[in-house]
Structure formats: structure tokens, C-alpha cells
Design a protein around this motif. Sequence first.
Motif, short mmCIF file in Angstrom:
data_model
loop_
_atom_site.label_atom_id
_atom_site.label_comp_id
_atom_site.label_asym_id
_atom_site.label_seq_id
_atom_site.Cartn_x
_atom_site.Cartn_y
_atom_site.Cartn_z
N MET A 1 8.96 2.41 -4.81
CA MET A 1 7.82 1.54 -5.07
C MET A 1 7.12 1.98 -6.36
SD MET A 1 4.53 0.80 -2.60
CE MET A 1 5.38 0.12 -1.21
N ASN A 2 6.61 0.99 -7.11
CA ASN A 2 5.81 1.28 -8.30
C ASN A 2 4.35 1.50 -7.88
OD1 ASN A 2 7.86 0.56 -10.42
ND2 ASN A 2 7.74 -1.42 -9.39
N PHE A 3 3.69 2.47 -8.50
CA PHE A 3 2.29 2.74 -8.18
C PHE A 3 1.44 2.69 -9.46
CE2 PHE A 3 4.49 5.39 -4.87
CZ PHE A 3 4.10 4.61 -3.78
N PHE A 4 0.28 2.04 -9.36
CA PHE A 4 -0.66 1.98 -10.48
C PHE A 4 -2.04 2.46 -10.01
CE2 PHE A 4 2.49 -1.36 -11.03
CZ PHE A 4 2.86 -1.25 -12.36
N ASP A 5 -2.62 3.42 -10.74
CA ASP A 5 -3.99 3.86 -10.42
C ASP A 5 -4.96 2.80 -10.92
OD1 ASP A 5 -3.13 6.20 -9.35
OD2 ASP A 5 -3.25 7.31 -11.25
N VAL A 6 -5.82 2.31 -10.03
CA VAL A 6 -6.74 1.24 -10.42
C VAL A 6 -8.14 1.55 -9.89
CG1 VAL A 6 -5.02 -0.62 -10.54
CG2 VAL A 6 -6.08 -0.07 -8.34
N LEU B 1 -9.14 -5.52 -9.77
CA LEU B 1 -8.61 -4.17 -9.91
C LEU B 1 -8.36 -3.94 -11.40
CD1 LEU B 1 -6.03 -4.02 -6.96
CD2 LEU B 1 -8.38 -3.14 -7.00
N VAL B 2 -8.90 -2.85 -11.89
CA VAL B 2 -8.80 -2.58 -13.33
C VAL B 2 -7.90 -1.37 -13.55
CG1 VAL B 2 -10.07 -2.06 -15.43
CG2 VAL B 2 -11.12 -3.49 -13.64
N HIS B 3 -6.83 -1.61 -14.29
CA HIS B 3 -5.90 -0.55 -14.71
C HIS B 3 -6.11 -0.38 -16.21
CE1 HIS B 3 -1.85 0.94 -16.01
NE2 HIS B 3 -1.92 1.62 -14.90
N ASP B 4 -5.68 0.77 -16.75
CA ASP B 4 -5.87 0.98 -18.20
C ASP B 4 -5.23 -0.14 -19.02
OD1 ASP B 4 -7.17 3.28 -17.68
OD2 ASP B 4 -5.49 4.63 -18.12
N GLU B 5 -4.17 -0.76 -18.48
CA GLU B 5 -3.40 -1.73 -19.26
C GLU B 5 -3.55 -3.17 -18.81
OE1 GLU B 5 -1.51 -0.83 -21.94
OE2 GLU B 5 -2.36 1.18 -21.63
N GLN C 1 -14.51 0.54 0.83
CA GLN C 1 -13.68 1.75 0.95
C GLN C 1 -13.66 2.56 -0.34
OE1 GLN C 1 -11.70 2.31 3.78
NE2 GLN C 1 -11.62 0.33 4.79
N GLY C 2 -14.71 2.41 -1.14
CA GLY C 2 -14.76 3.15 -2.40
C GLY C 2 -14.27 2.30 -3.56
N THR C 3 -14.02 2.97 -4.68
CA THR C 3 -13.64 2.20 -5.88
C THR C 3 -12.28 2.61 -6.44
OG1 THR C 3 -14.86 3.80 -7.22
CG2 THR C 3 -16.02 1.76 -6.61
N ARG C 4 -11.76 3.75 -5.97
CA ARG C 4 -10.47 4.21 -6.54
C ARG C 4 -9.33 3.89 -5.58
NH1 ARG C 4 -10.15 9.85 -7.05
NH2 ARG C 4 -8.05 9.36 -7.75
N PHE C 5 -8.34 3.17 -6.07
CA PHE C 5 -7.21 2.77 -5.23
C PHE C 5 -5.91 2.96 -6.01
CE2 PHE C 5 -10.92 0.34 -4.07
CZ PHE C 5 -10.99 0.59 -2.71
N THR C 6 -4.79 2.87 -5.25
CA THR C 6 -3.48 2.81 -5.89
C THR C 6 -2.85 1.50 -5.48
OG1 THR C 6 -3.27 5.20 -5.77
CG2 THR C 6 -1.25 3.96 -6.16
#
Length: 393
Positions: free
Chosen positions: A244-249, A260-264, A280-285
Motif C-alpha cells: 500500500m502507498n502511504f502519504f502523511d497528511v 487533507l493537505v500533503h506537501d504535494e 481524531q486530531g489533525t495528523r493522519f496517514t
Amino acid sequence: MGHLDIRNLRKVFSDTSGDIVAVDDFNAEFEDGEFVVLVGPSGCGKSTTLRCIAGLENPTDGKIFLDGEDVTDRKPKDRNMAMVFQSYALYPHMTSRENMAFGLKMTTDLSKAEIDERVQDAAEMMGIGDHLDKKPGDLSGGQQQRVALGRAIVREPEVFLMDEPLSNLDAKLRTQMRTELQEIQQDFGVTTVYVTHDQTEAMTMSDRIAVLNDGEIQQLGTPLECYHEPANQFVAGFIGSPSMNFFDVTLDTAGATPTLVHDEFEYELEDDVYADIEGQGTRFTLGIRPEDVKAVPAGTHNAIAPTVDVTEPLGDVSYVYLDVGGEQYTATLEGDIVIESGRSISVQFPQDRIHLFDGETGEALRNRAPPDSDDVEALAGLDDVSGVEIGVN
Ligand code: ATP
């Protein structure tokens, strides 16, 4: 009967450099006849768990029950379990027949004729009837593994314990033995605990998978549950190939639509997806399986436009490796799609396909739901097959 109940199993190895917690609070029940695979990366505690069940290691804590009886302190030979090792562990000076008969001679009072008959039957079943008088050194790896399996079968145990039994075989033989092993296990209906680090073996052979990491069970479920409904990011990343691909957002709720905001890139959420992470907070994958990444026309809502690093055409599908902000991600696209390196491609992560994990703990907050089996059966016409043979014996 072979109902295994493992309660609070813990194993700590101590040496001069300190304590190593190999197994930590392992709790599981395996049903009679069930095929359970313990899978996880090297060092996660798979073999130690198996060896504790076999009685080859003494647990630091916890209990092991077989059919309701506490066997934790019983010697391996008194547990009615048979173990098959990666190294086959055959006696080199004995013939196949002697290797297979040895355990029976030592641990039962069966007559010579009864032992001979069991060995002969098991050898025929394993396709090594012609090799019974040969020693291990005169057999191929696959034949040696069949003798090792035959030696376990003749004991007619309540539980088979198998520690990476196929990993010394070449790829083709491994696939063949995988099927044979499953057939034997189903014929005998013996509870089987099977250790591997190969997630393909885990997916294809098991009734249930226990995914381990750092000595702890991450998830115990059917292969499809682990695939579609991973309990956390570790299971999501371990089960499935390519991974699976994972993106920190980060979640941004300042605008009209939660995003959801990713750097790109930015990814606007639909209401039902947002509902799963609200509060549930603001940091997700954000997780998306390669086969769920979709090529779409440029300008499509929520699409991103990464550069293609390389395409690996496999015929039926192509693995397209994408560069997003200097990190590599994978998309499994149709086999006739071959995209030159360096070109840009427009892809989208369909909202009903994404997974969302807690950015701190990795716990799954939203999973892609597995296809509804009623829908699949209806689509395949399986609700209308009364009296029709569909190739299932
Ligand atoms: P692999 O797939 O590499 O065989 P595994 O998941 O089966 O790994 P274990 O062999 O159970 O893992 O080992 C779990 C941990 O316990 C590792 O950190 C290992 O180094 C440690 N360990 C295992 N056996 C011993 C031992 N006899 N003495 C000290 N540490 C040990």
C-alpha cells in the motif's frame, strides 16, 4: 480434536546485552482443523511463538491449552504435536523409511507391522514411495521436505507446527508444495500453525493469519480481512504486494470542505469519509493500494500529477512507479499502459478506496470496505445456479 488456546504468552531472552522480548502477550484461540499462519518480518517472534507451542522453549509467562488441557509444562513428545522444520532436520545416516518411522518407534507402542503400514501409506501420499530406501543425501530438497512432512503425518498428531517449511525450495517447487500441503492439511483436518515471512504464503494457504510485529499480534483475521480491513498501518503495509502507498497528511477544516493537505497535493473529503476522522486530531496517514490508483483525465477533481519514474510491464498489468515530492509510490495500471520515464500522469485516489490511519498510533480509522459478497455472487450469477455444476467438486 486440536483446539489450541494460547493465553498471555510471553517469552523474554536475557543475555549480557539485556532482555529481548521475543513474544509479548500473545493471546489466540485456534479452532480444531484450522490452518493459521503466523507472519511478520524477521525477528518479530514467529518462530519463538511456535517453539513455545511445541515445547521447545519454556514461556516466561502464559499458558498453552490443547483441547482444554494445560500442556505448558509438558515435554514436546507428550504434546501430540508434530513439527516440520525449514532445515528438514532429517537424520543423514537413516533411510527415508527409518527417518519417518523413528518418532513412532520412540514414542508409541505400535507394532513393527503397524509402523511399516503407516510409513508406506504416508510415503505413497507424499509421492516418495520409491525413495523409502534412500538416505537424505541422495534426495532432492523437495523430496527431503516430503520425507519431513511424511514423518509428521505418520504420527497422526492433533497439531502440525511448521516453521518456514518451504523456504529452502526453488520458486516453482514452492508453489507446487504449497498446494500439496494445503490438500494434505484439508484431508487430515489437523490444526496447523505455520510460520512464514512470505505474505503470499500467508494469504493463499491460511484460514486465518496472525500478523506479528515486535513480538505482538497486530491482527488475527482471515486473509481478506487483513487485506481489506487492516487493523493498523503496519498490517496494511505488510499484507499486499506491491505494498500500500502511504502519504502523511494534515487535516484542514478552515475552508468549506474538509481537506487533507500533503506537501504535494490537497485532497477534499466527502462527508462520510470525514465523519470517520472527525475529532481524531489533525495528523493522519492516507493509504491507497496500487491497484486502486486510477489514471484519470488531467484536471479531474482531487487528481494529482506525479512524474513517472519507471514502468514495469508484466503483461496483464503494469507497475508504474510515481515520483511524488521525491518519494516513490506505485500504481498498478492496465498492462497495455507503458509510460515513458519523466512524463507526467494524472491519477486519482477514489474516495471509496482510500484508507486513513491515525498519524500518531497508526490505528486504522477508515478502511476500504471489502466488496459485498452478496453483490459479487449476484454479479457472478451465483444466486441462480440451482442444480448447475460450476466446476466445483
Ligand atoms: P525469522 O523470520 O528471522 O526467523 P522470527 O520472527 O521467527 O524471525 P524469532 O526467531 O522468534 O523471530 O526471534 C524473535 C526475537 O528473539 C529476535 O530478536 C531474536 O534475535 C530473539 N531470539 C530468538 N531466539 C533467541 C535465543 N535463543 N536467545 C536470544 N535471543 C533470541
